[in-house]
Every structure is written in C-alpha cells, then in structure tokens.
Design an enzyme around this catalytic site. Structure first.
Site, mmCIF file in Angstrom:
data_model
loop_
_atom_site.group_PDB
_atom_site.id
_atom_site.type_symbol
_atom_site.label_atom_id
_atom_site.label_comp_id
_atom_site.label_asym_id
_atom_site.label_seq_id
_atom_site.Cartn_x
_atom_site.Cartn_y
_atom_site.Cartn_z
ATOM 1 N N ASP A 1 40.406 35.308 41.553
ATOM 2 C CA ASP A 1 41.337 34.189 41.403
ATOM 3 C C ASP A 1 42.694 34.624 40.843
ATOM 4 O OD1 ASP A 1 39.792 32.230 42.569
ATOM 5 O OD2 ASP A 1 38.717 31.797 40.714
ATOM 6 N N ASP B 1 38.727 28.399 28.109
ATOM 7 C CA ASP B 1 39.747 29.447 28.306
ATOM 8 C C ASP B 1 41.157 28.884 28.360
ATOM 9 O OD1 ASP B 1 37.803 31.405 28.417
ATOM 10 O OD2 ASP B 1 37.717 31.448 30.606
ATOM 11 N N SER C 1 28.784 30.010 34.806
ATOM 12 C CA SER C 1 30.194 29.702 34.992
ATOM 13 C C SER C 1 30.329 29.057 36.360
ATOM 14 C CB SER C 1 31.006 30.998 34.915
ATOM 15 O OG SER C 1 32.274 30.795 35.481
ATOM 16 N N ARG D 1 43.196 27.763 45.239
ATOM 17 C CA ARG D 1 44.150 28.523 44.426
ATOM 18 C C ARG D 1 45.585 28.448 44.924
ATOM 19 N NH1 ARG D 1 40.930 27.422 40.669
ATOM 20 N NH2 ARG D 1 39.220 28.864 40.260
HETATM 21 N N1 ARG Z 1 33.622 34.380 43.772
HETATM 22 C C1 ARG Z 1 34.233 33.194 44.244
HETATM 23 C C2 ARG Z 1 35.593 33.499 44.818
HETATM 24 O O1 ARG Z 1 36.136 34.500 44.533
HETATM 25 C C3 ARG Z 1 34.263 32.065 43.264
HETATM 26 C C4 ARG Z 1 34.407 32.334 41.810
HETATM 27 C C5 ARG Z 1 34.608 31.039 41.086
HETATM 28 N N2 ARG Z 1 34.446 31.063 39.683
HETATM 29 C C6 ARG Z 1 33.317 30.696 39.022
HETATM 30 N N3 ARG Z 1 33.380 30.659 37.742
HETATM 31 N N4 ARG Z 1 32.204 30.411 39.621
HETATM 32 O O2 ARG Z 1 36.128 32.724 45.584
#
Ligand code: ARG
Length: 411
Positions: free
Chosen positions: A124, A15, A175, A95
């Site tokens: 995110d 991405d 992912s 983040r």
């Molecule tokens: N759902 C989690 C959060 O919002 C992590 C998401 C992370 N991304 C991934 N591709 N696993 O903090």
C-alpha cells in the site's frame, strides 16, 4: 518544516490515530485528517470526532462509494482484473482513489505534504506514494509508520501519553482492510501458510458447509461491460455490489487463500473475501466469451494480466495504464446482455448467458435440423491451413523422429 500542513489519510485505527500527534511532534506540522468511505464499516462522523480528539486541526470525511465503484471497480471488472489469477485487487484499487482525494485536499489547504499509515513492508505504501507522484509531483509523502519503528505496545503507550483515544476492546489477532470490492485479512495464525484459515478469520462469508442447502440464482445485466441490474432491479453500481456481497457471501462464495507475491519482494499469505467480485468477474467473462471473437479474447487476456499487475504495483496514474484503459474500453462496446449465476455452498457458476450481440449462432453450431454451416468447405480450409505443416514434414522426411525400437505393436 515549521508550521507546515500535512493531509493525512485517516482510517480511525490505531496507526493513523498515533500518526496525528507524531506528525505534530516529529514534523512540527498541522495535521488535516481525511477519511474516505469506500464501503468499509465506518461511522464517518465518529471518525471525524476521533481525528479531532487525537489532535487534528481539521477533519474531512468523504463518501466516495459511488466514485469508487464507477471510476475504479468498473474499469477493473472490464479487465477481469485478478492479480496472480486469484485476487480481485480490492485493497489495491482503493489506494489511487484515496491518493487522489489527498492531493485534492492538499491543494485546497495549501499543504506541501500528504501522509498515510502504511508500514515499509507492504504494497500500500507503494500505491500511495506512486499515485501521489503521478498526480502531484510537487507534494512530499510522509509515512510515519515507516519511520517511527514502534511496536504495537509502544504505539499504545504513545497514544495514551498523547491523549489519543485507545479502544478498550482487546484487538483482534488479524489485520483487516475492507471496501466494496472485498475484505482482506492477514496476520495471526494466517501467517502460517500450511494452516487452513480458521472460521473466525472470515467476516463476510458463511462457511460453505453452513450455507443453505438450496442453491440461489442471480441474474446480472451488463451494459457495455458494466453491471446495471441485479435480478432485474436497476441499481447504481455501488449498491449492486453491496447487495451481491450479502447474497453471495451468504452462500459462502468468494473466499480466497492467496500465497501472494508482494511488490517489495516478500511472499505473504493473504486471505480475502470477495463475494461480489467473484460473481461479477465470472459473469463478465462468460458474457465476453459469448460476444467477443477468439483472437480478441486471447489478446485481451494478456492485457488483463498486465493491467492487474499495474493496479497491484501502484501504477494506476501512468500513461501505460491509461492506454490500456482505452483498449479495454473499446473491447466492451458489445459486452451487453444478461448472465445467470448459481450460488451454492461456496461455488458461483454461470448457468446461462444471453446477448443481442451473441456470436453464438445456433444455425452454425447445431447438430440438428437448420444447420447452415457448409461442412464440405472444411476440407479445403484444412488443406490450406495445414500446408506449412505438410510441407515441413515432406521436406524433412529423413529427419522425422523414428519410432522407438522398443515400441511393440500387436496386430
Ligand atoms: N495484500 C493485499 C494487497 O496488497 C491487501 C493488504 C491489506 N491490508 C490488510 N491489513 N489486510 O492488496
């Protein structure tokens, strides 16, 4: 926006790699790539080379592991931060750190834009956008994957057409996102929340059934709420966490299966592996139970919940979050001592705790010799403590609930 500059948070994945030519083409911008090491398996120099090969005009790499541990993980640990009671917020915590670096580089480069690779469906994007707003309201955030509407196949075609190196290996169905505080896994079969996560989804933890048959004990020393040593070895926090991830992960500790409520209203099934976070939060809570009084523990729990939610919701750089940090920090002055934890086939249990500030006093708690607690005083205390209930019951004697006529008492 001709000849403007954009600083892109660059992971090196598909991405963000496609985002480089896309930003140049669709936004007519020079792209400065920025890659932050927060403990994910990454070769910074390779990522830098890939950013340049994909068309970035320059590429920064930063090892921020120590900063991540000290400035982001440590405050979260002091607050025992668990979103919805189970998720240690590993992805969420990284983040605001990444946003802070984006802002720093944007200012240094004179860029008006920052960019990230998030889609419009996740949390995110909220964290990057709000952290940037809270730090640098003059900057504009671009999220290419929110705009371009490409499928994965179209992205690969776009990458090939624009000279972006595409890995030959078949992409995993999952992912993932990794940093010191944990690994998150989504997509593939995990999207069916009725199905147990398959073993292949896990990368950091051994299956509890395959874990060693002998338990292993670890001892963690805390200084004012921050872990300072592991098994009596003093370590910088980021190294302590990395080491504990390996040890506890080897015992199958830290697997989390979360039916999660996203900020954007979607329920999603998330699988996490957070061995060190699981052990450290459990140990920290055990130490707090030893040194903090009941009312403070109880009040702090409500703060912790709000604090965890604020991290999840992307509100790291806000005045309320800062004020809660000050509260939490003041609760940690005596959270100093040692905790022993037993790791065994997926479980992490506190087996012992010790502190110079222990409120546990054997001369008060004991049922054996040496008891200094004045038992007779309890009667007067209970009389006064129960006075409101006694008065209430006496005044309303007529209104007292009747025993059900069907109740049968046998002599
Ligand atoms: N759902 C989690 C959060 O919002 C992590 C998401 C992370 N991304 C991934 N591709 N696993 O903090």
């Amino acid at each position: 926006m001709a000849h403007s500059k954009v600083v892109l948070a660059y992971s090196g994945g598909l991405d963000t790699s496609v985002a480089i030519p896309w930003l140049k083409e669709a936004k007519r911008a020079d792209v400065v790539a920025l890659t932050i090491d927060v403990g994910q398996p990454v070769e910074l120099e390779q990522v830098r080379a890939k950013a340049l090969a994909s068309g970035a005009s320059s590429a920064y790499v930063v090892d921020a592991r120590q900063e991540f541990a000290e400035e982001y993980i440590a405050p979260a640990l002091k607050a025992n931060a668990l979103y919805e009671g189970v998720y240690p917020l590993s992805t969420a915590l990284a983040r605001p750190l990444i946003a802070q670096h984006l802002v720093r580089i944007a200012r240094r480069e004179g860029a008006r834009y920052v960019a990230h690779g998030c889609t419009g469906k996740g949390n995110d994007q909220v964290r990057f956008d709000l952290s940037t707003a809270g730090l640098a309201p003059e900057l504009e955030v671009i999220a290419p994957a929110r705009e371009w509407g490409m499928t994965r196949e179209e992205e690969i075609a776009y990458a090939e057409a624009h000279g972006v190196p595409v890995p030959a290996t078949r992409a995993s169905p999952y992912s993932t996102d990794e940093n010191l505080w944990g690994r998150s896994v989504e997509c593939g079969i995990l999207e069916d929340p009725s199905v147990e996560p398959p073993e292949e989804a896990f990368g950091w933890t051994r299956a509890p059934t395959d874990a060693p048959d002998e338990p292993e004990y670890v001892t963690i020393a805390f200084d004012r709420g921050t872990p300072i040593s592991l098994n009596a070895h003093r370590l910088p926090l980021h190294q302590l966490i990395a080491s504990l991830n390996r040890t506890a992960g080897g015992h199958g500790v830290g697997r989390i299966d979360h039916l999660e409520s996203r900020v954007v209203g979607i329920k999603s099934r998330e699988v996490y592996e957070c061995p060190a976070a699981t052990v450290l939060i459990g140990a920290h809570q055990a130490l707090e139970a030893l040194v903090l009084p009941r009312d403070l523990l109880e009040f702090k729990r409500t703060v912790e919940q709000r604090y965890a939610q604020m991290i999840y919701d992307g509100l790291w750089f806000t005045p309320l979050k800062g004020a809660l940090d000050a509260f939490v920090a003041s609760t940690q002055e005596r959270v100093t001592g040692e905790v022993a934890v037993k790791l065994y086939k997926g479980s992490s249990r506190v087996t012992g705790r010790h502190s110079p500030y222990a409120l546990y006093q054997s001369k008060l708690a004991t049922y054996s010799t040496g008891d200094q607690y004045r038992q007779q005083m309890a009667e007067g205390f209970i009389y006064v403590w129960g006075l409101p209930a006694r008065t209430w019951a006496a005044v309303g004697a007529d209104a007292a609930p009747k025993v059900s006529p069907s109740a049968k008492y046998r002599p």
